[in-house]
Design an enzyme around this catalytic site. Structure first.
Site, PDB file in Angstrom:
ATOM      1  N   GLU A  80      22.791  54.655  60.495  1.00  0.00           N
ATOM      2  CA  GLU A  80      21.439  55.159  60.749  1.00  0.00           C
ATOM      3  C   GLU A  80      20.812  54.299  61.838  1.00  0.00           C
ATOM      4  OE1 GLU A  80      19.435  56.587  56.669  1.00  0.00           O
ATOM      5  OE2 GLU A  80      20.080  54.510  56.629  1.00  0.00           O
TER       6      GLU A  80
ATOM      7  N   GLU B 162      27.220  56.410  48.992  1.00  0.00           N
ATOM      8  CA  GLU B 162      26.775  56.800  50.330  1.00  0.00           C
ATOM      9  C   GLU B 162      27.158  55.694  51.308  1.00  0.00           C
ATOM     10  OE1 GLU B 162      22.687  58.282  50.411  1.00  0.00           O
ATOM     11  OE2 GLU B 162      22.476  57.477  52.437  1.00  0.00           O
TER      12      GLU B 162
ATOM     13  N   ASP C 279      26.471  54.785  55.265  1.00  0.00           N
ATOM     14  CA  ASP C 279      25.541  55.244  56.299  1.00  0.00           C
ATOM     15  C   ASP C 279      25.729  54.580  57.647  1.00  0.00           C
ATOM     16  OD1 ASP C 279      24.048  56.737  54.455  1.00  0.00           O
ATOM     17  OD2 ASP C 279      22.815  55.000  53.930  1.00  0.00           O
TER      18      ASP C 279
END
Ligand SMILES: *[C@@H]1O[C@H](CO)[C@@H](O)[C@H](O)[C@H]1NC(C)=O
Ligand SMILES: *[C@@H]1O[C@H](CO)[C@@H](O)[C@H](O)[C@H]1NC(C)=O
Length: 278
Positions: A112, A108, A110
């Site tokens: 954010e 993953e 990211d």
């Protein structure tokens, strides 16, 4: 005179063409995953808003395809409130939301927002806790800004308004995991205490806005994953294998002046990649 009119007409066509190109509609590349009426398509399909409240939670969307490489992008404007505990995200990962596949390692990459703070994180072969957190050099609630993740077989790099802020090099020869399996794109708004504590629900609803649904990426075909490493895709070409000197200077600047947390500073979390990814 004819040449004059011809060039005016040409200019008009160029303007029309370039403004059309900038608008890729949500439905072309994405669909809603959760949140029912908390996702609203706006601006004739050119924008999406995601809403979070206490009663029904948040919402999210996902790309229609899986990919093997790409230069992923979105424009985001995050909620303009006290957003402690609110996460607004745009990320790549290998399995669909809530549907882990047995035997598949978790990767993953990211972007954010924890409230207004900018977070980048990596899960590499199931291992997370590789956050680098920044206070951006602008107010991300005041307008749209462009967020990008480049992924080819040489590096993964994060960009904010075109400026490099993080890199994850392919260091497999040093035992650092790097994805060769398909990834897809997701985006969401939700709440979690790690993003700054309990949400102040008196400020709800929280609404994030997204636009620019272009997809510069190679659709993963299963039969021949290496097809996505081809240099016929511009993001796989040599100038994308490493940061350019200008991008390296941006990375150094933003790490020095805007990063306030780096997992690499914690000896229990720092991996062999730390000394290369800076
Ligand atoms: C989000 O907020 C709700 C309401 O306060 C709470 O019940 C829920 O546990 C929170 N979610 C997470 C992941 O913390
Ligand atoms: C976000 O940044 C503020 C400082 O501006 C800090 O007090 C807060 O702890 C940060 N939140 C997270 C989740 O890192």
């Amino acid at each position: 005179m004819m040449a004059y009119f011809a060039s005016i007409i040409f200019l008009v066509f160029v303007l029309i063409f370039s403004s059309c190109r900038a608008q890729v509609k949500f439905d072309k590349n994405y669909k809603q995953t959760w949140g029912e009426d908390h996702l609203t398509v706006t601006d004739g399909g050119n924008g999406v808003s995601l809403m979070l409240n206490e009663q029904h939670g948040g919402a999210g969307f996902i790309s229609l395809s899986d990919f093997g490489s790409g230069f992923f992008e979105i424009e985001m404007k995050i909620p303009n409130k006290n957003t402690n505990g609110v996460i607004t995200s745009f990320y790549l990962q290998e399995v669909a939301f809530g549907k882990p596949v047995e035997g598949v390692n978790h990767f993953e990459f990211d972007i954010e927002f924890y409230g207004r703070n900018f977070s980048t994180n990596v899960f590499a072969k199931d291992q997370g806790h590789r956050e680098q957190l920044f206070h951006l050099w602008f107010d991300p609630t005041a307008g749209f800004h462009k967020y990008q993740i480049l992924w080819n077989q040489h590096q993964i790099a994060w960009f904010v308004d075109g400026e490099a802020v993080r890199i994850w090099k392919n260091l497999q020869h040093r035992g650092v995991a790097f994805p060769s399996q398909p990834l897809h794109v997701e985006a969401s708004i939700w709440n979690a205490t790690f993003a700054g504590g309990n949400v102040d629900w008196s400020q709800a609803p929280f609404t994030a806005f997204y636009k620019d649904f272009a997809m510069n990426a190679c659709v993963y075909q299963g039969s021949n994953p290496k097809e996505c490493y081809s240099e016929k895709y511009y993001w796989n070409q040599k100038q994308y294998w490493t940061l350019t000197p200008a991008q390296q200077a941006q990375l150094t600047n933003h790490r020095k002046n805007h990063m306030y947390f780096d997992y690499c500073s914690d000896s229990s979390k720092a991996g062999p990649e730390c000394k290369f990814n800076q």
